[in-house]
Motif scaffolding. Structure first.
Motif, PDB file in Angstrom:
ATOM      1  N   ALA A   1      17.791  38.280  52.632  1.00 41.20           N
ATOM      2  CA  ALA A   1      19.215  38.597  52.514  1.00 41.20           C
ATOM      3  C   ALA A   1      19.864  38.805  53.879  1.00 41.20           C
ATOM      4  CB  ALA A   1      19.399  39.848  51.662  1.00 41.20           C
ATOM      5  N   ALA A   2      21.068  38.251  54.012  1.00 39.70           N
ATOM      6  CA  ALA A   2      21.926  38.522  55.165  1.00 39.70           C
ATOM      7  C   ALA A   2      23.110  39.333  54.656  1.00 39.70           C
ATOM      8  CB  ALA A   2      22.401  37.217  55.805  1.00 39.70           C
ATOM      9  N   PHE A   3      23.582  40.291  55.467  1.00 41.07           N
ATOM     10  CA  PHE A   3      24.620  41.212  55.015  1.00 41.07           C
ATOM     11  C   PHE A   3      25.799  41.258  55.969  1.00 41.07           C
ATOM     12  CE2 PHE A   3      20.695  42.790  53.182  1.00 41.07           C
ATOM     13  CZ  PHE A   3      21.055  43.130  51.883  1.00 41.07           C
ATOM     14  N   GLU A   4      26.976  41.439  55.390  1.00 45.66           N
ATOM     15  CA  GLU A   4      28.174  41.803  56.139  1.00 45.66           C
ATOM     16  C   GLU A   4      28.582  43.183  55.633  1.00 45.66           C
ATOM     17  OE1 GLU A   4      31.708  39.072  57.336  1.00 45.66           O
ATOM     18  OE2 GLU A   4      32.177  39.866  55.342  1.00 45.66           O
ATOM     19  N   VAL A   5      28.812  44.112  56.537  1.00 45.28           N
ATOM     20  CA  VAL A   5      29.058  45.503  56.130  1.00 45.28           C
ATOM     21  C   VAL A   5      30.317  46.043  56.770  1.00 45.28           C
ATOM     22  CG1 VAL A   5      28.123  47.835  56.008  1.00 45.28           C
ATOM     23  CG2 VAL A   5      26.562  45.888  55.913  1.00 45.28           C
ATOM     24  N   LEU A   6      31.219  46.534  55.935  1.00 50.36           N
ATOM     25  CA  LEU A   6      32.434  47.211  56.393  1.00 50.36           C
ATOM     26  C   LEU A   6      32.332  48.679  56.014  1.00 50.36           C
ATOM     27  CD1 LEU A   6      35.402  46.950  57.533  1.00 50.36           C
ATOM     28  CD2 LEU A   6      36.118  46.798  55.135  1.00 50.36           C
ATOM     29  N   VAL A   7      32.372  49.558  57.020  1.00 48.94           N
ATOM     30  CA  VAL A   7      32.304  51.003  56.786  1.00 48.94           C
ATOM     31  C   VAL A   7      33.721  51.563  56.822  1.00 48.94           C
ATOM     32  CG1 VAL A   7      31.398  53.205  57.620  1.00 48.94           C
ATOM     33  CG2 VAL A   7      30.022  51.118  57.834  1.00 48.94           C
TER      34      VAL A   7
ATOM     35  N   LEU B   1      21.816  35.082  50.195  1.00 50.93           N
ATOM     36  CA  LEU B   1      20.396  34.828  50.375  1.00 50.93           C
ATOM     37  C   LEU B   1      20.179  33.526  51.138  1.00 50.93           C
ATOM     38  CD1 LEU B   1      19.034  35.798  46.835  1.00 50.93           C
ATOM     39  CD2 LEU B   1      19.035  37.182  48.920  1.00 50.93           C
ATOM     40  N   LEU B   2      19.271  33.581  52.127  1.00 52.29           N
ATOM     41  CA  LEU B   2      18.941  32.421  52.952  1.00 52.29           C
ATOM     42  C   LEU B   2      17.461  32.095  52.785  1.00 52.29           C
ATOM     43  CD1 LEU B   2      20.725  33.553  56.241  1.00 52.29           C
ATOM     44  CD2 LEU B   2      21.678  32.098  54.438  1.00 52.29           C
TER      45      LEU B   2
ATOM     46  N   SER C   1      23.083  36.144  44.263  1.00 49.04           N
ATOM     47  CA  SER C   1      22.871  36.502  45.676  1.00 49.04           C
ATOM     48  C   SER C   1      22.052  37.771  45.853  1.00 49.04           C
ATOM     49  CB  SER C   1      24.220  36.642  46.400  1.00 49.04           C
ATOM     50  OG  SER C   1      25.025  37.635  45.785  1.00 49.04           O
ATOM     51  N   GLY C   2      21.573  38.358  44.749  1.00 52.43           N
ATOM     52  CA  GLY C   2      20.701  39.526  44.854  1.00 52.43           C
ATOM     53  C   GLY C   2      21.392  40.865  44.798  1.00 52.43           C
ATOM     54  N   LYS C   3      22.653  40.887  44.358  1.00 50.75           N
ATOM     55  CA  LYS C   3      23.407  42.142  44.339  1.00 50.75           C
ATOM     56  C   LYS C   3      22.762  43.185  43.432  1.00 50.75           C
ATOM     57  CE  LYS C   3      27.273  40.308  42.945  1.00 50.75           C
ATOM     58  NZ  LYS C   3      26.820  38.905  42.801  1.00 50.75           N
ATOM     59  N   THR C   4      22.314  42.752  42.247  1.00 49.42           N
ATOM     60  CA  THR C   4      21.718  43.687  41.291  1.00 49.42           C
ATOM     61  C   THR C   4      20.463  44.336  41.865  1.00 49.42           C
ATOM     62  OG1 THR C   4      22.584  42.456  39.396  1.00 49.42           O
ATOM     63  CG2 THR C   4      20.698  43.906  38.997  1.00 49.42           C
ATOM     64  N   THR C   5      19.635  43.549  42.539  1.00 46.68           N
ATOM     65  CA  THR C   5      18.410  44.082  43.127  1.00 46.68           C
ATOM     66  C   THR C   5      18.720  45.075  44.237  1.00 46.68           C
ATOM     67  OG1 THR C   5      17.186  42.075  42.591  1.00 46.68           O
ATOM     68  CG2 THR C   5      16.264  43.463  44.327  1.00 46.68           C
TER      69      THR C   5
ATOM     70  N   GLN D   1      30.046  61.415  47.017  1.00 46.65           N
ATOM     71  CA  GLN D   1      31.177  60.815  46.324  1.00 46.65           C
ATOM     72  C   GLN D   1      31.681  59.613  47.115  1.00 46.65           C
ATOM     73  OE1 GLN D   1      33.928  64.357  46.733  1.00 46.65           O
ATOM     74  NE2 GLN D   1      35.406  62.709  47.122  1.00 46.65           N
ATOM     75  N   GLY D   2      32.499  58.800  46.452  1.00 50.16           N
ATOM     76  CA  GLY D   2      33.059  57.617  47.104  1.00 50.16           C
ATOM     77  C   GLY D   2      32.667  56.354  46.361  1.00 50.16           C
ATOM     78  N   LEU D   3      33.282  55.246  46.771  1.00 45.24           N
ATOM     79  CA  LEU D   3      33.030  53.943  46.159  1.00 45.24           C
ATOM     80  C   LEU D   3      32.264  53.057  47.133  1.00 45.24           C
ATOM     81  CD1 LEU D   3      33.522  51.802  43.922  1.00 45.24           C
ATOM     82  CD2 LEU D   3      35.680  51.249  45.086  1.00 45.24           C
ATOM     83  N   ALA D   4      31.096  52.593  46.708  1.00 43.14           N
ATOM     84  CA  ALA D   4      30.293  51.652  47.495  1.00 43.14           C
ATOM     85  C   ALA D   4      30.248  50.336  46.737  1.00 43.14           C
ATOM     86  CB  ALA D   4      28.883  52.195  47.715  1.00 43.14           C
ATOM     87  N   LEU D   5      30.770  49.282  47.354  1.00 41.14           N
ATOM     88  CA  LEU D   5      30.864  47.983  46.705  1.00 41.14           C
ATOM     89  C   LEU D   5      29.886  47.005  47.307  1.00 41.14           C
ATOM     90  CD1 LEU D   5      34.677  47.153  46.290  1.00 41.14           C
ATOM     91  CD2 LEU D   5      32.982  47.415  44.479  1.00 41.14           C
ATOM     92  N   LEU D   6      29.192  46.270  46.462  1.00 43.54           N
ATOM     93  CA  LEU D   6      28.338  45.177  46.910  1.00 43.54           C
ATOM     94  C   LEU D   6      28.924  43.898  46.336  1.00 43.54           C
ATOM     95  CD1 LEU D   6      25.755  44.881  48.604  1.00 43.54           C
ATOM     96  CD2 LEU D   6      24.508  44.653  46.471  1.00 43.54           C
ATOM     97  N   VAL D   7      29.242  42.936  47.209  1.00 42.69           N
ATOM     98  CA  VAL D   7      29.929  41.741  46.769  1.00 42.69           C
ATOM     99  C   VAL D   7      29.147  40.495  47.169  1.00 42.69           C
ATOM    100  CG1 VAL D   7      32.112  42.969  47.063  1.00 42.69           C
ATOM    101  CG2 VAL D   7      31.344  41.415  48.860  1.00 42.69           C
ATOM    102  N   GLY D   8      29.473  39.392  46.541  1.00 41.90           N
ATOM    103  CA  GLY D   8      28.790  38.137  46.817  1.00 41.90           C
ATOM    104  C   GLY D   8      28.782  37.276  45.578  1.00 41.90           C
TER     105      GLY D   8
END
Length: 327
Positions: free
Chosen positions: A275-281, A264-265, A131-135, A120-127
């Motif tokens: 892809a380059a990522f920034e991740v907040l846990v 995407l770079l 930028s490849g979020k759907t993939t 359970q929980g909310l996982a968000l992908l932003v950009g």
């Protein structure tokens, strides 16, 4: 001719192809738009593609002047956005993979891959758009599909990837065809015994509120948001749900699992993008900051949260350069 141009764009590894009546076809290669051929695209060639659309999509194009839909040509799949400009058709073609890429192939950070282990929980992908979020979300769903016997409901506009048979039961619903809106489809999904819900885009406050409630009541919710970075995303959610801020902050603090920003770079060798990522846990400290309305301090925790799997965009790009993947 349009079909051959689309096939040539795929052969070259382009992500998108732009076709305009009277203009040269343009392909997006490694993020840059480049001419694919010198010969201008003619109106009958674009009209030919329109005739190949499903009836519903063709009718929508005639009625509204634009349509966004998935399109299969043989074993290949595309996302088409066809629109009228200056009285003629134009189209943007997104060239999709025929199979869902694996998380490792996309280079997803461990903290983002760990989302597939949650119940359970909310996982968000932003950009930004493109930028490849759907993939990335599709790769997470596919990981769950091959590892867990759960019920997955996706709400997409349009459906870009189709999942092969796995351990999971997957129902894919397309906005406009199978349900009227993300909010309506999400509300209905809660009555369809899901374990995992994918929301293609959190477009409005109603959809956001339902998604938070779903994440809070025992569902894993995967969703995208059009924001630039993870801290801005947290603030955007709070702004979207402006009424009763204390309750919203508490709800978000309890339900949030991870926020990842993606961009995407161009690859160093000039072929494709990475892809380059920034991740907040959502650690206890992060939840406390959100609950107390101190989201402006999240960036500091992001910079010092490596042990919890957090990554800044700067660190991600630096790591890709060190591996020789980008310049």
């Amino acid at each position: 001719m349009c079909i051959s141009l689309i096939q040539e764009a795929r052969r070259l590894g382009a992500s998108d192809l732009h076709l305009t009546c009277g203009g040269a076809p343009m392909a997006r290669l490694a993020g840059r738009l480049l001419p694919l051929a010198a010969t201008p695209v003619a109106a009958p060639q674009l009209a030919e593609v329109v005739t190949l659309l499903p009836d519903r999509a063709r009718q929508q194009l005639e009625r509204r002047g634009e349509v966004d839909c998935a399109w299969d040509w043989g074993s290949e799949r595309y996302r088409l956005n066809i629109y009228r400009q200056k009285g003629q058709y134009a189209m943007a073609v997104r060239l999709l993979n025929s199979t869902v890429p694996e998380c490792e192939t996309l280079g997803l950070p461990p903290a983002l891959q760990a989302v597939t282990e949650l119940t359970q929980g909310l996982a968000l992908l932003v950009g930004p758009t493109g930028s490849g979020k759907t993939t990335t979300l599709a790769s997470l769903v596919q990981r769950i599909n091959v590892t867990k016997a759960v019920h997955i409901i996706t709400l997409e506009d349009p459906i870009e990837y189709e999942y092969p048979a796995g351990k999971a039961l997957i129902h894919q619903r397309e906005i406009g065809r199978d349900t009227l809106s993300f909010a309506r489809g999400l509300r209905a999904a809660l009555r369809e015994d899901p374990d995992v819900i994918l929301v293609g885009e959190l477009r409005d406050s109603e959809t956001m509120a339902i998604a938070l409630s779903a994440a809070e009541t025992g569902h894993l919710v995967l969703a995208t948001l059009h924001t630039q970075d993870v801290v801005t995303s947290v603030n955007r959610i709070l702004d979207m749900l402006g009424e009763n801020q204390q309750q919203v902050r508490s709800q978000l603090a309890e339900s949030l699992a991870v926020v990842a920003s993606q961009r995407l770079l161009a690859r160093a060798e000039g072929n494709g993008r990475v892809a380059a990522f920034e991740v907040l846990v959502a650690t206890d400290a992060v939840r406390h900051l959100i609950r107390e309305g101190q989201s402006h301090q999240l960036h500091s925790y992001l910079q010092t949260g490596a042990k919890a799997g957090m990554v800044t965009m700067e660190e991600s790009v630096k790591s890709l350069r060190k591996m020789g993947l980008v310049k």
